[in-house]
Write a protein that holds these residues in place. Structure first.
Motif, mmCIF file in Angstrom:
data_model
loop_
_atom_site.group_PDB
_atom_site.id
_atom_site.type_symbol
_atom_site.label_atom_id
_atom_site.label_comp_id
_atom_site.label_asym_id
_atom_site.label_seq_id
_atom_site.Cartn_x
_atom_site.Cartn_y
_atom_site.Cartn_z
ATOM 1 N N CYS A 268 -10.583 -2.547 3.612
ATOM 2 C CA CYS A 268 -9.884 -2.059 4.794
ATOM 3 C C CYS A 268 -8.461 -2.627 4.819
ATOM 4 O O CYS A 268 -7.990 -3.178 3.812
ATOM 5 C CB CYS A 268 -10.657 -2.428 6.060
ATOM 6 S SG CYS A 268 -10.907 -4.211 6.283
ATOM 7 N N SER A 269 -7.778 -2.503 5.940
ATOM 8 C CA SER A 269 -6.404 -2.991 6.049
ATOM 9 C C SER A 269 -6.345 -4.140 7.041
ATOM 10 O O SER A 269 -7.313 -4.440 7.750
ATOM 11 C CB SER A 269 -5.476 -1.866 6.503
ATOM 12 O OG SER A 269 -5.677 -1.594 7.879
ATOM 13 N N SER A 270 -5.186 -4.762 7.113
ATOM 14 C CA SER A 270 -5.006 -5.893 8.023
ATOM 15 C C SER A 270 -5.085 -5.454 9.483
ATOM 16 O O SER A 270 -5.264 -6.281 10.379
ATOM 17 C CB SER A 270 -3.662 -6.571 7.757
ATOM 18 O OG SER A 270 -2.599 -5.648 7.909
ATOM 19 N N ARG A 318 0.000 -8.225 -1.094
ATOM 20 C CA ARG A 318 -0.812 -7.620 -0.034
ATOM 21 C C ARG A 318 -2.165 -8.310 0.091
ATOM 22 O O ARG A 318 -2.697 -8.476 1.192
ATOM 23 C CB ARG A 318 -1.018 -6.122 -0.331
ATOM 24 C CG ARG A 318 -1.746 -5.374 0.772
ATOM 25 C CD ARG A 318 -1.901 -3.908 0.427
ATOM 26 N NE ARG A 318 -0.621 -3.298 0.113
ATOM 27 C CZ ARG A 318 -0.252 -2.873 -1.098
ATOM 28 N NH1 ARG A 318 -1.091 -2.978 -2.121
ATOM 29 N NH2 ARG A 318 0.924 -2.334 -1.289
#
Length: 325
Positions: A268-270, A318
């Motif tokens: 997923c993303s932050s 990232r």
């Protein structure tokens, strides 16, 4: 003593190297895995510090390094603790250099200085500063035998890169003014691609990330509740794992059980409600090449190389976010 390696072939080594290879300190590395606890989730991720140490020594030899530099290469990882870099995550050590911090002390308390003196070598002159050996160690993004060996070894084993491609790359290496230089831009780009497989595709494989997270948490809990000590980590993966399993901690037991039956996950993303976030030490390469009678970094003469390096750096910065479901 004949030493054989899948990447470099066979070499007959000097008695001092044979003695060091058979020493307790080097033999211990047969049970210290390069990818830390990841082999507990995927048993095929089983490369060891021993294989890598032998490989670095042999690559230095292949490239014309002295016996002293081969000794330094053989022993460069001798102070790695059980499960390799997992201790750095447990201690929140972003430099990933705990093994380097303890190296001098570990060597001085071992049999290595005595073994070397028997053959007329001074451990302080050989082992306490790897950067004095230009084949063994170079600051990133240059190539060195340490960086080359773990890259080639892992892409051969984990990504099925043909040995013919690896041999072609090795044959392209030249030593110019004590630097590793590649004979073509194509070979430099090839190595950048292989390096990405290791530091992005492998290091950031979610199973690898999970194994590090759970083992680091088990170690932290063990420290906090006096279940394990830093000295326990100076043993081997198997011994240390048994130490953890024998603890009375339900928390440690549950963390170790996750290795046997990992939960399902999604990357997923932050911005999401993630369960695990990790960012590894940023690693990239920009090999030197021969171009128009000059030695230059490949990124200065190849836009393709420059773009690949920038993408690798962006992905490294990232990190990764995982959510379980």
């Amino acid at each position: 003593m004949i030493v054989e390696d899948v990447l470099y072939g066979s070499y007959e080594v000097e008695e001092v190297l044979a003695t060091l290879i058979l020493s307790e300190e080097i033999q211990r590395l047969k049970d210290v895995h390069m990818a830390g606890p990841a082999f507990l989730i995927n048993s095929t991720w089983n490369e060891t510090r021993y294989e890598h140490s032998i490989g670095v020594m042999m690559l230095i030899r292949r490239l014309g390094g002295t016996v002293e530099e081969q000794i330094a290469g053989l022993l460069h990882d001798v102070s790695h603790t059980a499960f390799s870099h997992v201790i750095d995550l447990a201690l929140s050590n972003e430099a990933d250099d705990y093994h380097e911090q303890i190296k001098a002390r570990l060597i001085e308390q071992s049999a290595i200085p005595t073994l070397l003196r028997q053959y007329g070598f001074d451990y302080e002159k050989i082992l306490l500063d790897d950067e004095k050996w230009p084949l063994l160690e170079q600051k990133a993004p240059l190539l060195c035998c340490d960086r080359i060996d773990y890259t080639l070894r892992e892409v051969y084993r984990y990504f099925s890169v043909p040995i013919q491609e690896i041999q072609q790359f090795l044959n392209s290496i030249k030593i110019i003014k004590e630097k590793i230089v590649l004979s073509s831009i194509d070979e430099a780009i090839w190595f950048i691609d292989q390096y990405r497989k290791v530091v992005i595709d492998f290091f950031y494989d979610p199973r690898n990330i999970c194994s590090y997270e759970w083992m680091a948490n088990a170690i932290r809990f063990g420290f906090e509740h006096n279940e394990v000590t830093l000295d326990d980590l100076l043993t081997t993966d198997s011994i240390f794992l048994e130490r953890l399993k024998s603890s009375n901690s339900n928390e440690i037991t549950q963390l170790l059980k996750k290795m046997d039956h990992p939960p399902k996950y999604t990357v997923c993303s932050s911005d999401d409600n993630y369960d695990i976030q990790q960012k590894k030490k940023i690693r990239f390469v920009d090999p030197l090449v021969e171009a128009t009678d000059k030695i230059v970094s490949v990124s200065t003469v190849s836009q393709i190389a420059q773009i690949k390096i920038e993408k690798l750096l962006d992905d490294s910065k990232r990190g990764i976010y995982l959510k379980f479901y």
